[in-house]
Design an enzyme around this catalytic site. Structure first.
Site, PDB file in Angstrom:
ATOM      1  N   ASN A  57       0.836  -1.292  -0.027  1.00 32.48           N
ATOM      2  CA  ASN A  57      -0.018   0.165   0.312  1.00 32.48           C
ATOM      3  C   ASN A  57       0.793   0.939  -0.277  1.00 32.48           C
ATOM      4  O   ASN A  57       2.261   1.194   0.182  1.00 32.48           O
ATOM      5  CB  ASN A  57      -0.912   0.233   1.601  1.00 32.48           C
ATOM      6  CG  ASN A  57      -2.493  -0.811   1.509  1.00 32.48           C
ATOM      7  OD1 ASN A  57      -2.134  -1.901  -0.059  1.00 32.48           O
ATOM      8  ND2 ASN A  57      -2.729  -0.377   2.343  1.00 32.48           N
ATOM      9  N   ARG A  58       0.012   2.660   0.219  1.00 32.71           N
ATOM     10  CA  ARG A  58       1.086   3.570  -0.453  1.00 32.71           C
ATOM     11  C   ARG A  58       1.275   4.307   1.431  1.00 32.71           C
ATOM     12  O   ARG A  58       0.397   4.100   1.756  1.00 32.71           O
ATOM     13  CB  ARG A  58       0.279   4.792  -1.481  1.00 32.71           C
ATOM     14  CG  ARG A  58       1.110   5.815  -1.778  1.00 32.71           C
ATOM     15  CD  ARG A  58       0.132   6.459  -2.017  1.00 32.71           C
ATOM     16  NE  ARG A  58       0.049   5.979  -4.550  1.00 32.71           N
ATOM     17  CZ  ARG A  58       0.952   5.989  -5.366  1.00 32.71           C
ATOM     18  NH1 ARG A  58       2.018   6.161  -4.702  1.00 32.71           N
ATOM     19  NH2 ARG A  58       0.074   5.313  -6.265  1.00 32.71           N
TER      20      ARG A  58
END
Ligand code: C5P
Length: 220
Positions: free
Chosen positions: A30-31
């Site tokens: 994920n960012r």
């Protein structure tokens, strides 16, 4: 004392993304910069708490006085979290990958001019939801929610679904990701408090202040 309101408390924080390996050089993630979680760890330590920070792969300095455990995958993060119990409060800020690759290829997968390989996913443990039902459940369990729409309604639903005491919801439709500022709503069982946009360090201090208030004076 007033300036160290978390003295004698143990606070657990997760931060950053997790990396879910596909092969030795590839992963799913994920960012997440980890900045908000690290800021909370710094603020909790400054408030006198013993702080355990379970960090996914990020490029950030360990805040002073913080005990840091580096992990890569969600399953490693879940283990490290379990190992840190008991704690008085837990703040789950990490952007944990919901899925991992079901299989791990021991050698780098090759492009062979044929069809691309299919990626089969498996579900990762939900660390926040497991803590909510753990035998050693933290007295105060706080989750984060990154939302792009219906921020407060989604946060309220998430609070119930995950069994958290509070959800800190942030609207990430703007430039919050990786940035220095954050605008959050603190959703509790009977209240929603909206903080104006401010530096992540200030969000951290505000949250730590409320955590200290909720835990009350430590008379041990
Ligand atoms: O379900 P969602 O990922 O939006 O929930 C976010 C909250 O749940 C965050 O506090 C995050 O750290 C936590 N979480 C977790 N383990 C997961 C997924 C999310 O602890 N596998």
């Amino acid at each position: 004392p007033a300036h160290r309101p978390l003295y004698g408390r143990h606070v657990l924080i997760t931060a950053g993304p997790t990396h879910e390996p596909i092969d030795p050089v590839r992963y799913i993630a994920n960012r997440s910069s980890g900045k908000q979680g690290f800021a909370i760890a710094a603020a909790a330590a400054a408030a006198g708490a013993r702080v355990t920070l379970v960090a996914g792969p990020v490029m950030l300095e360990t805040p002073p006085g913080v005990e840091r455990i580096d992990v890569e995958s969600a399953r490693e993060m879940a283990e490290a979290v379990k190992g840190a119990l008991p704690v008085d409060a837990a703040v789950m800020v990490a952007a944990v990958a919901d899925w991992r690759s079901k299989d791990f290829a021991a050698h780098k997968m090759k492009k062979r001019g044929t069809a691309p390989p299919a990626l089969v996913l498996a579900e990762n443990p939900d660390i926040l939801a497991s803590l909510a039902v753990a035998r050693q459940r933290p007295r105060l369990l706080i989750g984060f929610a990154a939302e792009t729409e219906d921020v407060i309604a989604n946060a309220k639903a998430k609070r119930e679904r995950k069994g958290a005491d509070w959800i800190v919801a942030n609207d990430v439709s703007g430039d919050v990701m990786g940035g220095e500022n954050n605008a959050v709503h603190i959703v509790t069982a009977d209240n929603v408090e909206t903080l104006e946009q401010m530096p992540k360090s200030a969000v951290a201090r505000a949250l730590v202040e409320r955590i200290a208030q909720e835990l009350g004076p430590n008379d041990e």
